[in-house]
Design a protein around this motif. Structure first.
Motif, PDB file in Angstrom:
ATOM      1  N   PRO A 184       0.843  -1.205   0.000  1.00 17.77           N
ATOM      2  CA  PRO A 184       0.000   0.000   0.000  1.00 17.77           C
ATOM      3  C   PRO A 184       0.873   1.247   0.000  1.00 17.77           C
ATOM      4  O   PRO A 184       1.876   1.311   0.720  1.00 17.77           O
ATOM      5  CB  PRO A 184      -0.773  -0.125   1.319  1.00 17.77           C
ATOM      6  N   ASP A 185       0.511   2.232  -0.817  1.00 13.02           N
ATOM      7  CA  ASP A 185       1.357   3.421  -0.933  1.00 13.02           C
ATOM      8  C   ASP A 185       1.462   4.134   0.408  1.00 13.02           C
ATOM      9  O   ASP A 185       0.448   4.398   1.075  1.00 13.02           O
ATOM     10  CB  ASP A 185       0.803   4.370  -1.986  1.00 13.02           C
ATOM     11  N   ALA A 186       2.692   4.481   0.771  1.00 19.57           N
ATOM     12  CA  ALA A 186       2.951   5.071   2.087  1.00 19.57           C
ATOM     13  C   ALA A 186       2.339   6.454   2.240  1.00 19.57           C
ATOM     14  O   ALA A 186       2.141   6.916   3.371  1.00 19.57           O
ATOM     15  CB  ALA A 186       4.455   5.127   2.341  1.00 19.57           C
ATOM     16  N   SER A 187       2.026   7.145   1.138  1.00 21.81           N
ATOM     17  CA  SER A 187       1.409   8.461   1.259  1.00 21.81           C
ATOM     18  C   SER A 187       0.022   8.368   1.890  1.00 21.81           C
ATOM     19  O   SER A 187      -0.493   9.356   2.426  1.00 21.81           O
ATOM     20  CB  SER A 187       1.319   9.143  -0.113  1.00 21.81           C
ATOM     21  N   TYR A 188      -0.588   7.180   1.841  1.00 21.10           N
ATOM     22  CA  TYR A 188      -1.907   6.978   2.422  1.00 21.10           C
ATOM     23  C   TYR A 188      -1.844   6.465   3.856  1.00 21.10           C
ATOM     24  O   TYR A 188      -2.851   6.523   4.569  1.00 21.10           O
ATOM     25  CB  TYR A 188      -2.714   5.979   1.591  1.00 21.10           C
ATOM     26  N   GLY A 189      -0.695   5.912   4.260  1.00 17.96           N
ATOM     27  CA  GLY A 189      -0.577   5.337   5.584  1.00 17.96           C
ATOM     28  C   GLY A 189       0.101   3.990   5.535  1.00 17.96           C
ATOM     29  O   GLY A 189       0.669   3.585   4.520  1.00 17.96           O
ATOM     30  N   THR A 190       0.035   3.264   6.623  1.00 14.27           N
ATOM     31  CA  THR A 190       0.706   1.981   6.758  1.00 14.27           C
ATOM     32  C   THR A 190      -0.225   0.837   6.368  1.00 14.27           C
ATOM     33  O   THR A 190      -1.453   1.013   6.305  1.00 14.27           O
ATOM     34  CB  THR A 190       1.153   1.768   8.208  1.00 14.27           C
ATOM     35  N   PRO A 191       0.338  -0.358   6.152  1.00 11.84           N
ATOM     36  CA  PRO A 191      -0.536  -1.513   5.919  1.00 11.84           C
ATOM     37  C   PRO A 191      -1.522  -1.731   7.065  1.00 11.84           C
ATOM     38  O   PRO A 191      -2.676  -2.096   6.827  1.00 11.84           O
ATOM     39  CB  PRO A 191       0.451  -2.680   5.793  1.00 11.84           C
ATOM     40  N   GLU A 192      -1.083  -1.497   8.283  1.00 14.52           N
ATOM     41  CA  GLU A 192      -1.966  -1.671   9.435  1.00 14.52           C
ATOM     42  C   GLU A 192      -3.150  -0.704   9.370  1.00 14.52           C
ATOM     43  O   GLU A 192      -4.278  -1.056   9.744  1.00 14.52           O
ATOM     44  CB  GLU A 192      -1.185  -1.473  10.741  1.00 14.52           C
ATOM     45  N   GLU A 193      -2.913   0.509   8.888  1.00 15.11           N
ATOM     46  CA  GLU A 193      -4.007   1.479   8.794  1.00 15.11           C
ATOM     47  C   GLU A 193      -4.994   1.111   7.690  1.00 15.11           C
ATOM     48  O   GLU A 193      -6.195   1.373   7.818  1.00 15.11           O
ATOM     49  CB  GLU A 193      -3.435   2.878   8.592  1.00 15.11           C
ATOM     50  N   LEU A 194      -4.508   0.499   6.619  1.00 16.64           N
ATOM     51  CA  LEU A 194      -5.420   0.008   5.594  1.00 16.64           C
ATOM     52  C   LEU A 194      -6.255  -1.145   6.143  1.00 16.64           C
ATOM     53  O   LEU A 194      -7.469  -1.228   5.903  1.00 16.64           O
ATOM     54  CB  LEU A 194      -4.647  -0.430   4.354  1.00 16.64           C
ATOM     55  N   LYS A 195      -5.630  -2.033   6.894  1.00 21.88           N
ATOM     56  CA  LYS A 195      -6.375  -3.139   7.504  1.00 21.88           C
ATOM     57  C   LYS A 195      -7.427  -2.607   8.476  1.00 21.88           C
ATOM     58  O   LYS A 195      -8.551  -3.131   8.543  1.00 21.88           O
ATOM     59  CB  LYS A 195      -5.409  -4.084   8.205  1.00 21.88           C
ATOM     60  N   ALA A 196      -7.087  -1.565   9.217  1.00 20.91           N
ATOM     61  CA  ALA A 196      -8.042  -0.978  10.149  1.00 20.91           C
ATOM     62  C   ALA A 196      -9.238  -0.380   9.408  1.00 20.91           C
ATOM     63  O   ALA A 196     -10.383  -0.429   9.888  1.00 20.91           O
ATOM     64  CB  ALA A 196      -7.357   0.089  10.999  1.00 20.91           C
ATOM     65  N   LEU A 197      -8.992   0.168   8.225  1.00 23.76           N
ATOM     66  CA  LEU A 197     -10.081   0.698   7.388  1.00 23.76           C
ATOM     67  C   LEU A 197     -11.027  -0.420   6.986  1.00 23.76           C
ATOM     68  O   LEU A 197     -12.261  -0.297   7.103  1.00 23.76           O
ATOM     69  CB  LEU A 197      -9.488   1.384   6.156  1.00 23.76           C
ATOM     70  N   VAL A 198     -10.481  -1.524   6.512  1.00 19.56           N
ATOM     71  CA  VAL A 198     -11.307  -2.657   6.093  1.00 19.56           C
ATOM     72  C   VAL A 198     -12.060  -3.235   7.287  1.00 19.56           C
ATOM     73  O   VAL A 198     -13.265  -3.535   7.209  1.00 19.56           O
ATOM     74  CB  VAL A 198     -10.444  -3.735   5.409  1.00 19.56           C
ATOM     75  N   ASP A 199     -11.372  -3.376   8.403  1.00 20.04           N
ATOM     76  CA  ASP A 199     -11.980  -3.921   9.612  1.00 20.04           C
ATOM     77  C   ASP A 199     -13.160  -3.054  10.056  1.00 20.04           C
ATOM     78  O   ASP A 199     -14.246  -3.556  10.395  1.00 20.04           O
ATOM     79  CB  ASP A 199     -10.923  -3.984  10.711  1.00 20.04           C
ATOM     80  N   ALA A 200     -12.965  -1.738  10.058  1.00 20.65           N
ATOM     81  CA  ALA A 200     -14.035  -0.820  10.452  1.00 20.65           C
ATOM     82  C   ALA A 200     -15.211  -0.898   9.485  1.00 20.65           C
ATOM     83  O   ALA A 200     -16.369  -0.842   9.901  1.00 20.65           O
ATOM     84  CB  ALA A 200     -13.491   0.608  10.520  1.00 20.65           C
ATOM     85  N   ALA A 201     -14.920  -1.019   8.188  1.00 18.23           N
ATOM     86  CA  ALA A 201     -15.986  -1.139   7.193  1.00 18.23           C
ATOM     87  C   ALA A 201     -16.837  -2.373   7.468  1.00 18.23           C
ATOM     88  O   ALA A 201     -18.074  -2.320   7.432  1.00 18.23           O
ATOM     89  CB  ALA A 201     -15.398  -1.185   5.788  1.00 18.23           C
ATOM     90  N   HIS A 202     -16.195  -3.483   7.748  1.00 25.29           N
ATOM     91  CA  HIS A 202     -16.936  -4.707   8.041  1.00 25.29           C
ATOM     92  C   HIS A 202     -17.815  -4.528   9.274  1.00 25.29           C
ATOM     93  O   HIS A 202     -18.938  -5.054   9.330  1.00 25.29           O
ATOM     94  CB  HIS A 202     -15.968  -5.866   8.243  1.00 25.29           C
ATOM     95  N   GLY A 203     -17.320  -3.791  10.255  1.00 27.65           N
ATOM     96  CA  GLY A 203     -18.122  -3.537  11.437  1.00 27.65           C
ATOM     97  C   GLY A 203     -19.382  -2.753  11.155  1.00 27.65           C
ATOM     98  O   GLY A 203     -20.347  -2.806  11.914  1.00 27.65           O
ATOM     99  N   LEU A 204     -19.395  -2.020  10.044  1.00 30.57           N
ATOM    100  CA  LEU A 204     -20.564  -1.239   9.628  1.00 30.57           C
ATOM    101  C   LEU A 204     -21.401  -1.966   8.574  1.00 30.57           C
ATOM    102  O   LEU A 204     -22.356  -1.405   8.036  1.00 30.57           O
ATOM    103  CB  LEU A 204     -20.108   0.108   9.058  1.00 30.57           C
TER     104      LEU A 204
END
Length: 620
Positions: A184-204
């Motif tokens: 994942p491009d570092a300008s957007y954040g870390t791999p962990e932050e992308l995983k947190a995005l997906v995890d939060a989406a699933h929670g919704l």
């Protein structure tokens, strides 16, 4: 949907790259042309320390491997070639210093997931929202996008489709110039932050799809050309040079690279599916196309535990890529972006007929009707834009959910010189009608970020290449539009925004504050109400749908009828300036009515009127 459970961990095992384990890290690079490689290694937090060099062992198939005890998560590494140059790992999980810098070891077991109960959603429930991480919010990060997810769920969106995040050169890019497919491009954040995005989406209750590019690498930062020519097949030439080697000598490892990439995003990042960019540009004459091989790998892996979807972009309208088996399940692509429907809507609402829009100019209302009923408009007909080339395959055997339809996407907006959205160009009355037709049809609808409030911000083409390539891209962009009458003089060409300028990128960011303005808020309310009707009345009847609808068009009044999994759906839409005379009412309960006057059993339709009714399944 709230998901609470004991945290779990997900890691995709693959033969490429750096694999962290309890005793250290295993490194592997496929480079058959290279006799000897060394690994450059630097422990995490030791940026001032020199790289340690470790010889790698080469086998007969061209794999260079090294097990390094004591290496760990966060360590930096590169591969040193025999000429003394160093390259990043093409399977890097993270490259924080951009595509030319060192790769970093990522141990995916360190991320704790909270979505253990998530099993995905059926495809017929999808309402897709395409977004660009960098332009979706002012901050342009995974973390900032995460904060907006609840608003999308409240709107009625059930799936977000993230434009490509694979590491690209520079600080900004559409994503289609990625060169490190696993990072994942570092300008957007870390791999962990992308995983947190997906995890939060699933929670919704939101699915998350990722746009991936398997037809080419970007023009800057792709070192594979230099040290691993086996990755490419000179027998095919593409707009980006030699094609990726999907069917030539030694293509097995190349195919594995992309199969593993698909599984990596789905397993390790828990994406609910992929949008596969421009598969018509993939050169693959194999008996089993790479798309089919990816589908088979998904079904044999993560697809056994949850619902995973593959969405295709395919300019050739290959309905065979969307075929269903005896159980009605996709054998390759779940659905395809339906550019045909967009083009018809664009001509109908804006009057523009340049370029590929010329193919839809004769009768755009009838074209829209065919797209709504049958999916593709071009199902084997000759395309004038393509100099008489036959385009497409018959699509009437496919369910409507095999088509992802939209009023605009990043492509049609960003490929305009000034990035204007359709709401800045088209007739508002016809656009409102087209939006209702889209959201209340059995197709899977997609909104491009900002559609829901008729965003006024443009979406321009932007990038951040090195100086020499940047100049070539800027000149090429202006040359591309030089043949249009609107840009006949140099002054007009000079006004086209420079793709490499930061201002071009900043101008493309959504302005969320304008959503509260009256005009924009009215659009938002209309979209939200349409989606509520869709979820309550139409979606529950879509499962088991098969085959095309039927349509008729007379005096710019459109009739479309679909047989759903249970029940029948009927739609009338009127696009002429003058109202209709008496029109026969469609059967069933009224789902939606706008601009319609009822006169007994007949209807009168005003300009932009839409009428939708639904019959239940009794008597069928």
């Amino acid at each position: 949907m709230t998901i609470t459970s004991t945290p779990i961990h997900h890691a995709h095992c693959m033969p490429f790259g750096a694999t962290a384990h309890d005793a250290g890290v295993s490194f592997a690079l496929w480079a058959p042309s290279q006799d000897a490689l060394r690994l450059e290694h630097r422990p995490a937090g030791r940026d001032d320390a020199p790289h340690a060099l470790h010889p790698m062992t080469r086998d007969a198939e061209g794999w260079h491997r090294l097990d390094l005890p004591g290496a760990a998560h966060g360590d930096g590494y590169r591969f040193m070639l025999p000429d003394g140059s160093s390259v990043p790992d093409p399977a890097s999980r993270f490259n924080p210093d951009d595509v030319h810098g060192a790769s970093v070891v990522v141990d995916p077991r360190r991320h704790a997931w909270t979505d253990a109960a998530w099993r995905g959603r059926p495809w017929e429930e999808a309402v897709v929202y395409e977004l660009h991480i960098g332009a979706f919010t002012a901050e342009g990060t995974f973390a900032a996008a995460r904060e907006r997810l609840a608003e999308l769920a409240e709107l009625g969106v059930t799936a977000i489709e993230v434009m490509p995040v694979a590491d690209f050169p520079g600080r900004r890019n559409w994503g289609y110039d990625g060169v490190l497919q696993f990072a994942p491009d570092a300008s957007y954040g870390t791999p962990e932050e992308l995983k947190a995005l997906v995890d939060a989406a699933h929670g919704l209750g939101l699915m998350v799809l990722l746009d991936v590019v398997y037809n080419h690498f970007g023009p800057e930062g792709n070192y594979l050309h230099g040290y691993c020519p086996e990755f490419f097949n000179d027998a095919y030439r593409t707009p980006w040079g030699a094609a990726i080697n999907f069917d030539g000598q030694q293509s097995r490892t190349v195919r594995d690279f992309f199969v593993h990439n698909a599984l990596y995003w789905i397993e390790e990042f828990r994406f609910d599916g992929l949008r596969m960019d421009a598969i018509h540009a993939i050169r693959d004459g194999s008996q089993r196309h790479i798309v089919q091989e990816i589908r088979d790998a998904v079904l044999a892996g993560p697809g056994r535990e949850r619902q995973v979807h593959l969405v295709l972009e395919n300019d050739t309208n290959q309905a065979s890529m969307l075929a269903r088996d005896a159980q009605g399940l996709p054998v390759a692509g779940t659905a395809q972006w339906n550019d045909d429907l967009h083009h018809a809507v664009h001509v109908l609402t804006t009057g523009e007929r340049d370029g590929y829009y010329a193919d839809y100019a004769d009768d755009p209302v009838r074209s829209l009707g065919r797209a709504l009923a049958e999916g593709f408009i071009y199902q084997g007909q000759a395309s004038a834009f393509r100099h008489g080339e036959l385009r497409g395959e018959p699509s009437t055997q496919l369910p409507s959910q095999a088509f992802v339809s939209f009023l605009q996407t990043h492509d049609q907006v960003g490929n305009r010189a000034f990035g204007e959205r359709i709401h800045a160009l088209g007739d508002p009355v016809r656009l409102r009608a087209a939006m209702a037709c889209l959201l209340l049809s059995p197709h899977v609808p997609m909104l491009f970020m900002g559609d829901e409030f008729a965003a006024s911000t443009p979406f321009l083409y932007f990038c951040d290449f090195g100086p020499e390539l940047a100049e070539a891209v800027s000149n090429g962009r202006r040359s591309e539009f030089g043949g249009f009458a609107a840009f006949a003089d140099k002054a007009a060409l000079a006004r086209i925004p420079d793709p490499n300028a930061e201002s071009t990128f900043l101008a493309s960011k959504l302005n969320w504050r304008e959503r509260g303005a009256r005009k924009h808020f009215e659009q938002f309310n209309e979209v939200q109400q349409l989606l509520a009707l869709r979820h309550r009345l139409i979606v529950p009847r879509l499962a088991g749908s098969a085959g095309a609808g039927v349509y008729a068009c007379e005096n710019d009044t459109l009739r479309v009828h679909w047989k759903l999994g249970t029940g029948r759906l009927h739609m009338l839409a009127h696009f002429a300036e003058q109202p209709t005379g008496p029109v026969e009412r469609t059967p069933g309960a009224v789902v939606y009515s706008h601009g319609v006057t009822q006169e007994g059993s007949a209807l009168r339709l005003a300009h932009g009127a839409v009428w939708v009714t639904l019959e239940d399944a009794q008597g069928e």
